[in-house]
Design an enzyme around this catalytic site. Structure first.
Site, PDB file in Angstrom:
ATOM      1  N   MET A  22      39.473  20.419  71.050  1.00 58.21           N
ATOM      2  CA  MET A  22      38.158  20.505  71.711  1.00 58.21           C
ATOM      3  C   MET A  22      38.390  21.192  73.050  1.00 58.21           C
ATOM      4  SD  MET A  22      36.826  16.736  70.644  1.00 58.21           S
ATOM      5  CE  MET A  22      38.477  16.194  70.254  1.00 58.21           C
ATOM      6  N   ASP A  60      34.124  13.141  61.423  1.00 56.01           N
ATOM      7  CA  ASP A  60      34.723  12.680  62.680  1.00 56.01           C
ATOM      8  C   ASP A  60      33.680  12.124  63.637  1.00 56.01           C
ATOM      9  OD1 ASP A  60      36.421  12.235  64.777  1.00 56.01           O
ATOM     10  OD2 ASP A  60      36.854  14.355  65.181  1.00 56.01           O
ATOM     11  N   MET A  77      41.342  17.358  74.408  1.00 55.36           N
ATOM     12  CA  MET A  77      40.112  17.669  75.155  1.00 55.36           C
ATOM     13  C   MET A  77      40.453  18.275  76.506  1.00 55.36           C
ATOM     14  SD  MET A  77      38.083  14.153  74.493  1.00 55.36           S
ATOM     15  CE  MET A  77      37.854  13.488  72.845  1.00 55.36           C
ATOM     16  N   SER A 115      42.321   8.001  64.392  1.00 56.10           N
ATOM     17  CA  SER A 115      42.337   8.845  65.586  1.00 56.10           C
ATOM     18  C   SER A 115      43.017   8.112  66.730  1.00 56.10           C
ATOM     19  CB  SER A 115      40.909   9.204  66.003  1.00 56.10           C
ATOM     20  OG  SER A 115      40.956   9.734  67.305  1.00 56.10           O
ATOM     21  N   ASP A 165      43.207  14.127  69.088  1.00 52.71           N
ATOM     22  CA  ASP A 165      42.067  14.740  69.782  1.00 52.71           C
ATOM     23  C   ASP A 165      42.470  15.315  71.127  1.00 52.71           C
ATOM     24  OD1 ASP A 165      39.754  14.225  68.056  1.00 52.71           O
ATOM     25  OD2 ASP A 165      40.255  12.118  68.379  1.00 52.71           O
ATOM     26  N   HIS A 188      42.930  18.223  66.512  1.00 55.31           N
ATOM     27  CA  HIS A 188      41.536  18.632  66.718  1.00 55.31           C
ATOM     28  C   HIS A 188      41.417  19.176  68.143  1.00 55.31           C
ATOM     29  CE1 HIS A 188      37.069  17.079  67.027  1.00 55.31           C
ATOM     30  NE2 HIS A 188      37.161  18.393  67.109  1.00 55.31           N
ATOM     31  N   HIS A 241      45.063  11.663  63.320  1.00 61.24           N
ATOM     32  CA  HIS A 241      44.145  12.615  63.955  1.00 61.24           C
ATOM     33  C   HIS A 241      44.389  12.608  65.465  1.00 61.24           C
ATOM     34  CE1 HIS A 241      40.348  14.915  64.046  1.00 61.24           C
ATOM     35  NE2 HIS A 241      40.024  14.203  65.127  1.00 61.24           N
ATOM     36  N   MET A 287      31.485  17.150  62.884  1.00 61.28           N
ATOM     37  CA  MET A 287      31.317  16.178  63.966  1.00 61.28           C
ATOM     38  C   MET A 287      30.060  15.348  63.695  1.00 61.28           C
ATOM     39  SD  MET A 287      33.964  16.625  65.671  1.00 61.28           S
ATOM     40  CE  MET A 287      33.576  15.251  66.761  1.00 61.28           C
TER      41      MET A 287
HETATM   42  C1  DX5 Z   1      35.424  12.521  69.370  1.00 63.62           C
HETATM   43  C2  DX5 Z   1      36.726  12.674  68.625  1.00 63.62           C
HETATM   44  C3  DX5 Z   1      36.948  11.660  67.565  1.00 63.62           C
HETATM   45  C4  DX5 Z   1      37.048  10.243  68.075  1.00 63.62           C
HETATM   46  C5  DX5 Z   1      36.418   9.371  67.040  1.00 63.62           C
HETATM   47  O1  DX5 Z   1      35.225  13.624  70.179  1.00 63.62           O
HETATM   48  O2  DX5 Z   1      36.792  13.948  68.000  1.00 63.62           O
HETATM   49  O3  DX5 Z   1      38.072  11.980  66.754  1.00 63.62           O
HETATM   50  O4  DX5 Z   1      38.349   9.800  68.300  1.00 63.62           O
HETATM   51  O5  DX5 Z   1      36.332   8.097  67.541  1.00 63.62           O
HETATM   52  P1  DX5 Z   1      35.482   6.964  66.820  1.00 63.62           P
HETATM   53  O6  DX5 Z   1      36.031   6.820  65.423  1.00 63.62           O
HETATM   54  O7  DX5 Z   1      35.715   5.773  67.675  1.00 63.62           O
HETATM   55  O8  DX5 Z   1      34.038   7.419  66.808  1.00 63.62           O
HETATM   56 ZN    ZN Z   2      38.453  14.346  66.490  1.00 63.10          ZN
END
Ligand code: DX5
Ligand code: ZN
Length: 215
Positions: A67, A174, A36, A7, A34, A65, A32, A136
């Site tokens: 969010m 994740d 947000m 990620s 993310d 992903h 991956h 999650m």
């Molecule tokens: C959290 C993200 C994850 C995050 C995971 O909201 O969706 O993808 O990057 O990070 P680690 O592996 O550090 O928990």
């Molecule tokens: Zn993620």
């Protein structure tokens, strides 16, 4: 063998090209990404513009992903930016089935993400339609959190549901995946491991990816 998806959230954004090239050289399968919005989750990360630049360098499958609230407003933009997979949260989509069909109609793989408090049974009527279930294992919004142990039961339940419904969905985990817990996550039935801090926080990121790939 597990599919490994570093990620980028945990990468050094000042040296993004270097980080993406490191992943290119590794045994990782997916990257991956993310996204947000500060609404669905309390944090803001990056959007299609950054993904467009990453896409110019990466040789890996881009697993996006989302969010964000009302994700369907942005499907086209993320496709244009280079997404290969779009994962959307069950919690943000009152017309989830329609949104999943829309992602697939664009020629992308569609994933449904589910927060830690929501049970596996919630996936029952959508699991046959998705390519990926993104489970999650932390509350979304931040990297570097602790893995929630109940996720292991949920993985087993989702695996059962996949069999019952004749689904071909991959189970992707994740949040909080470490070299210490990855083996039991895979043993529970996970197909894909997302790893942020475990990869980018390591002194030897290529070695960390290699360890995860061994599972
Ligand atoms: C959290 C993200 C994850 C995050 C995971 O909201 O969706 O993808 O990057 O990070 P680690 O592996 O550090 O928990
Ligand atoms: Zn993620």
């Amino acid at each position: 063998m597990a599919i490994v998806a570093p990620s980028l959230l945990a990468a050094d954004f000042l040296h993004l090209q270097h980080e993406v090239e490191m992943v290119n050289q590794s045994e990782a399968d997916w990257l991956h990404l993310d996204v947000m919005d500060g609404q669905f989750v309390p944090n803001i990360s990056f959007g299609p513009m950054v993904i467009e630049f990453v896409k110019k360098v990466t040789t890996k499958t881009c697993d996006v992903h989302l969010m964000i609230e009302e994700p369907s407003r942005y499907f086209e933009q993320f496709k244009k930016a280079g997404a290969d997979h779009i994962n959307i949260h069950i919690e943000t989509c009152p017309r989830l089935h329609q949104d999943i069909q829309q992602i697939k109609a664009m020629g992308l793989k569609a994933g449904v993400a589910i927060n830690p408090h929501n049970p596996a049974s919630l996936l029952s009527d959508i699991i046959a339609d998705v390519d990926i279930v993104l489970v999650m294992s932390v509350n979304p919004g931040f990297g570097g959190q602790q893995f929630i142990p109940n996720t292991l039961n949920k993985i087993r339940e989702i695996k059962k549901l996949i069999r019952e419904k004749g689904s071909s969905a991959l189970i992707n985990i994740d949040g909080g995946v470490t070299l210490g817990n990855a083996a039991e996550i895979v043993a529970a039935g996970a197909d894909v491991l997302v790893a942020g801090s475990t990869v980018f926080g390591s002194k030897d990121p290529l070695g960390a990816i290699r360890e995860l790939k061994k599972l």
